[in-house]
Design an enzyme around this catalytic site. Structure first.
Site: not given
Ligand code: ATP
Length: 314
Positions: A11, A141
């Site tokens: 997203k 989210d």
């Molecule tokens: P958001 O936009 O919801 O804040 P994000 O895109 O910034 O999320 P993610 O890619 O979801 O961040 O990853 C954040 C942290 O979560 C990473 O440090 C990762 O190690 C951990 N994590 C746990 N499970 C997952 C997963 N299935 N996919 C990605 N990261 C994960």
């Protein structure tokens, strides 16, 4: 079926306003969320033993019980005791395409896909609203990632009003691989710097919500006016995150100067996107961006607005 393969859409936030501090410790938000075609593939497969296993092809994503996909499976098995003993445990395979820690809800989308996949694998017959309720227990989210499309999100992001979005609008997403922003850090920094601007009570939040709902951003989406949408992009996190991340700030400036309909950092960053009028414009923006910033650390993707969050692959 003993195996389901699902696509979990990333997203972006077309609009993100932090309006206040809630009694539960979360921030009160007003957002316009949009699914995009950049996605991870999640496979859920029945296994003979009564356990949850996670496999992932990305070195930065933990393949243990801290993975949000694992937590989603653990939550479902806890809410439906005996289901694993009866139907077998699950092996979850995550093929990552969505950049990690990018503000693109990669982990949340994976959790959403596991909820949808286990509903099928374990014959639970849960309505989408129920899956979203479970999702809200995993992260703010996740409910949006279950349904996807375009939605106004309020509360901590889990209260959703779907709206008709702009079909398949093209965009370019870029992120420096070495840049990460911790979402808790981004909120803490924002609170420290701008906490005195927060609206103090629920009445103020509702009035602000009403203004945004009848404002130019939502109008641009409702009228499917991509040019107006590009002009209305807004993310409060930019003013807290970009000063601390000059490389991403420079990326954002560069992308904004190259053209397109509008440029914004997504969520708490550090991914940045530019909306484009056509596929040709998106491809030309990618080429000029790579010339302007010839750095192997820079990841660049093209995508389109997507009408769904999780869908079956094939
Ligand atoms: P958001 O936009 O919801 O804040 P994000 O895109 O910034 O999320 P993610 O890619 O979801 O961040 O990853 C954040 C942290 O979560 C990473 O440090 C990762 O190690 C951990 N994590 C746990 N499970 C997952 C997963 N299935 N996919 C990605 N990261 C994960």
């Amino acid at each position: 079926m003993r195996l389901y393969s699902l696509l979990a859409a990333a997203k972006i936030n077309l609009y993100l306003e932090i309006v206040g501090s809630r009694p539960d410790g979360f921030h009160e938000l007003i957002m316009v969320m949009q699914s995009v075609s950049l996605c991870d593939r999640i496979t859920v497969r029945s296994i003979g033993v009564d356990e949850i296993r996670v496999r992932c092809n990305h070195p930065l994503v933990p393949a243990d019980e801290t993975n949000l996909a694992y937590k989603a499976a653990a939550l479902v098995s806890q809410r439906f005791p005996g289901v694993m003993a009866k139907l077998g445990g699950v092996e979850i395979t995550i093929e990552k395409q969505i950049p990690v820690g990018a503000g693109l809800a990669g982990g949340s989308s994976n959790a959403a896909a596991v909820l949808v996949g286990l509903d099928l694998l374990w014959h639970l017959g849960l309505a989408q609203g129920k899956l979203q309720e479970l999702g809200a227990e995993l992260g703010s989210d996740v409910p949006f990632c279950v349904a996807g499309g375009t939605a106004i999100a309020t509360g901590r992001g889990e209260q959703l009003d779907p709206i008709p979005g702009i079909d398949r609008l093209h965009l370019v997403i870029a992120k420096y691989e070495s840049e990460f922003v911790s979402t808790p850090w981004a909120y803490q920094t924002y609170r420290a710097e701008y906490g005195d601007t927060y609206l103090p009570d629920a009445q103020g939040w509702q009035e602000r919500q009403a203004q945004v709902r009848s404002g130019e951003m939502v109008k641009a989406v409702a009228q499917r006016n991509a040019i107006a949408l590009g002009q209305q992009l807004h993310n409060d996190f930019e003013k807290a995150v970009l000063p601390a991340h000059p490389k991403t700030a420079h990326l954002r400036d560069t992308m904004a100067n190259l053209g397109g309909l509008g440029t914004l950092m997504s969520g708490s960053g550090p991914s940045v996107f530019t909306l484009a009028e056509s596929e040709a414009e998106a491809e030309s923006l990618v080429a000029t961006l790579k010339l302007a910033l010839p750095d192997p650390d820079l990841g660049v993707w093209t995508a389109q607005f997507a009408p769904t969050g999780v869908r079956l692959d094939g």
